[in-house]
Design an enzyme around this catalytic site. Sequence first.
Site, PDB file in Angstrom:
ATOM      1  N   ILE A  23       0.537 -22.140  47.987  1.00 19.70           N
ATOM      2  CA  ILE A  23      -0.440 -23.084  48.562  1.00 19.70           C
ATOM      3  C   ILE A  23      -1.571 -23.117  47.813  1.00 19.70           C
ATOM      4  CG2 ILE A  23      -1.852 -23.387  50.450  1.00 19.70           C
ATOM      5  CD1 ILE A  23       0.358 -22.471  52.467  1.00 19.70           C
ATOM      6  N   ASP A  68      -8.363  -7.785  43.730  1.00 21.25           N
ATOM      7  CA  ASP A  68      -7.620  -7.774  44.968  1.00 21.25           C
ATOM      8  C   ASP A  68      -8.722  -7.843  46.163  1.00 21.25           C
ATOM      9  OD1 ASP A  68      -6.548  -6.586  47.253  1.00 21.25           O
ATOM     10  OD2 ASP A  68      -5.312  -5.260  46.018  1.00 21.25           O
ATOM     11  N   VAL A  69      -8.657  -8.741  46.977  1.00 20.77           N
ATOM     12  CA  VAL A  69      -9.519  -8.970  48.108  1.00 20.77           C
ATOM     13  C   VAL A  69      -9.787  -7.795  49.034  1.00 20.77           C
ATOM     14  CG1 VAL A  69      -9.241 -11.747  47.845  1.00 20.77           C
ATOM     15  CG2 VAL A  69      -7.872 -10.345  49.461  1.00 20.77           C
ATOM     16  N   ASN A  95      -7.715 -18.080  50.757  1.00 20.66           N
ATOM     17  CA  ASN A  95      -6.375 -18.441  50.682  1.00 20.66           C
ATOM     18  C   ASN A  95      -5.042 -17.120  50.810  1.00 20.66           C
ATOM     19  OD1 ASN A  95      -3.740 -20.507  50.227  1.00 20.66           O
ATOM     20  ND2 ASN A  95      -3.859 -18.905  48.596  1.00 20.66           N
ATOM     21  N   TYR A 162       1.132 -10.408  61.866  1.00 24.74           N
ATOM     22  CA  TYR A 162       0.548 -11.851  61.323  1.00 24.74           C
ATOM     23  C   TYR A 162      -0.002 -12.892  62.151  1.00 24.74           C
ATOM     24  CZ  TYR A 162       0.912 -16.204  58.407  1.00 24.74           C
ATOM     25  OH  TYR A 162       0.349 -17.275  57.603  1.00 24.74           O
ATOM     26  N   LYS A 166      -4.164 -14.206  62.001  1.00 17.69           N
ATOM     27  CA  LYS A 166      -4.518 -15.541  61.807  1.00 17.69           C
ATOM     28  C   LYS A 166      -5.302 -16.152  63.170  1.00 17.69           C
ATOM     29  CE  LYS A 166      -2.891 -16.419  57.613  1.00 17.69           C
ATOM     30  NZ  LYS A 166      -3.639 -16.791  56.526  1.00 17.69           N
TER      31      LYS A 166
HETATM   32  P1  NAD Z   1       2.366 -17.027  48.844  1.00 16.43           P
HETATM   33  O1  NAD Z   1       2.969 -15.775  49.124  1.00 16.43           O
HETATM   34  O2  NAD Z   1       3.175 -17.986  47.821  1.00 16.43           O
HETATM   35  O3  NAD Z   1       0.913 -16.779  48.219  1.00 16.43           O
HETATM   36  C1  NAD Z   1       0.095 -15.718  48.872  1.00 16.43           C
HETATM   37  C2  NAD Z   1      -0.998 -15.547  47.631  1.00 16.43           C
HETATM   38  O4  NAD Z   1      -1.764 -14.747  48.155  1.00 16.43           O
HETATM   39  C3  NAD Z   1      -0.404 -15.017  46.371  1.00 16.43           C
HETATM   40  O5  NAD Z   1      -0.997 -15.728  45.403  1.00 16.43           O
HETATM   41  C4  NAD Z   1      -0.633 -13.533  46.269  1.00 16.43           C
HETATM   42  O6  NAD Z   1      -0.877 -13.216  45.182  1.00 16.43           O
HETATM   43  C5  NAD Z   1      -1.898 -13.712  47.124  1.00 16.43           C
HETATM   44  N1  NAD Z   1      -2.680 -12.468  47.584  1.00 16.43           N
HETATM   45  C6  NAD Z   1      -1.723 -11.501  48.561  1.00 16.43           C
HETATM   46  N2  NAD Z   1      -2.374 -10.485  48.705  1.00 16.43           N
HETATM   47  C7  NAD Z   1      -3.491 -10.604  47.843  1.00 16.43           C
HETATM   48  C8  NAD Z   1      -4.835  -9.575  47.773  1.00 16.43           C
HETATM   49  N3  NAD Z   1      -4.765  -8.516  48.320  1.00 16.43           N
HETATM   50  N4  NAD Z   1      -5.414 -10.133  46.912  1.00 16.43           N
HETATM   51  C9  NAD Z   1      -5.456 -11.342  46.454  1.00 16.43           C
HETATM   52  N5  NAD Z   1      -4.449 -12.240  46.510  1.00 16.43           N
HETATM   53  C10 NAD Z   1      -3.519 -11.618  47.182  1.00 16.43           C
HETATM   54  O7  NAD Z   1       2.120 -17.752  50.206  1.00 16.43           O
HETATM   55  P2  NAD Z   1       1.580 -19.293  50.528  1.00 16.43           P
HETATM   56  O8  NAD Z   1       2.389 -19.740  51.502  1.00 16.43           O
HETATM   57  O9  NAD Z   1       1.096 -19.973  49.477  1.00 16.43           O
HETATM   58  O10 NAD Z   1       0.334 -18.656  51.615  1.00 16.43           O
HETATM   59  C11 NAD Z   1      -1.117 -18.888  51.149  1.00 16.43           C
HETATM   60  C12 NAD Z   1      -1.921 -18.907  52.386  1.00 16.43           C
HETATM   61  O11 NAD Z   1      -1.438 -19.774  53.397  1.00 16.43           O
HETATM   62  C13 NAD Z   1      -1.633 -17.647  53.289  1.00 16.43           C
HETATM   63  O12 NAD Z   1      -3.121 -17.207  53.798  1.00 16.43           O
HETATM   64  C14 NAD Z   1      -0.481 -17.988  54.419  1.00 16.43           C
HETATM   65  O13 NAD Z   1      -0.871 -16.930  55.414  1.00 16.43           O
HETATM   66  C15 NAD Z   1      -1.075 -19.301  54.825  1.00 16.43           C
HETATM   67  N6  NAD Z   1      -0.025 -20.067  55.246  1.00 16.43           N
HETATM   68  C16 NAD Z   1       1.341 -20.385  54.717  1.00 16.43           C
HETATM   69  C17 NAD Z   1       2.083 -20.954  55.458  1.00 16.43           C
HETATM   70  C18 NAD Z   1       3.535 -21.262  54.841  1.00 16.43           C
HETATM   71  O14 NAD Z   1       4.387 -21.653  55.592  1.00 16.43           O
HETATM   72  N7  NAD Z   1       3.799 -20.902  53.671  1.00 16.43           N
HETATM   73  C19 NAD Z   1       1.905 -21.512  56.799  1.00 16.43           C
HETATM   74  C20 NAD Z   1       0.462 -21.238  57.217  1.00 16.43           C
HETATM   75  C21 NAD Z   1      -0.465 -20.679  56.647  1.00 16.43           C
END
Ligand code: NAD
Length: 255
Positions: A23, A68-69, A95, A162, A166
Amino acid sequence: MTVMSKFDLTGKVAVVTGGNGGIGEALAHALAEAGAAVAIVARRVDKAETVAAAIREAGGQAMAVGADVTDVDAIEPMLDSIESELGPIDIFVNNAGICEHKPALDVTPEGWRQIFDVNVHGLWNCCQAVGRRMAQRGSGNIINVGSISAEIVNRPQMQPAYNASKAAVHQLTKSLAAEWAPSGIRVNAIAPGYVGTEMAEVDNPKFKPYWIDDAPMQRAATPEELGPSIVYLASEASSFMTGSILKIDGGYTLW
Ligand code: NAD
């Protein structure tokens, strides 16, 4: 100002954490297409640079930053490096996030801590640090990536940490929106449903009957489908919105 010009982000500086895939990558592209200079923050700077290079190739302005956040000491240097290269940050998209599928009785203290470290503490670290800078300037826009999991219990997978994390993101969004409105800072969140990324295996037959077949639109979103909503929240188009949680779930939570 015309209606469409309110969506224009030309001259703005935007940051997307976890922007190296899924995302976050799509949101970074969307903000850049709308005219913003975008900083992609990721733990792996090489992966972030791949996304930044693709944005530049498409005619946008982008840089990669390694951070790293969850590392509170890494946040100020990360903001400094972005502001020294691109200018003051106008838009910050929290994100970065992680998920674990595990029934409550199997969740370990370490597993619980990791989810909260990234999804809540990491987001908080960034909000506080960038919020301080935005408050000093009297303007700014923060967008948090929440989830429908903040308000429902997903199935068939159990993911209590999780879901709770959220819910914290949604409530923190509202708290900061109210507190920082007098400082000219808007804080909103998006709450996506299932989106096809590494995190959500939307084609897995284990999940499909629940996530897809049983949902009103009977499909998951692509990451790109969230882009226009981020541009909306990041721009003047949403100038009277703060503390809102914009649900983008194909109707999943209607049933
Ligand atoms: P993803 O695993 O593809 O991406 C997550 C990103 O977060 C990755 O780029 C990862 O490197 C980064 N990340 C993780 N830990 C980190 C840290 N400590 N410091 C910096 N970066 C870090 O997953 P996604 O689906 O793209 O998720 C993105 C966001 O959307 C997340 O917050 C997730 O909870 C939310 N979300 C996802 C979905 C879904 O269905 N995919 C639905 C609702 C919400």
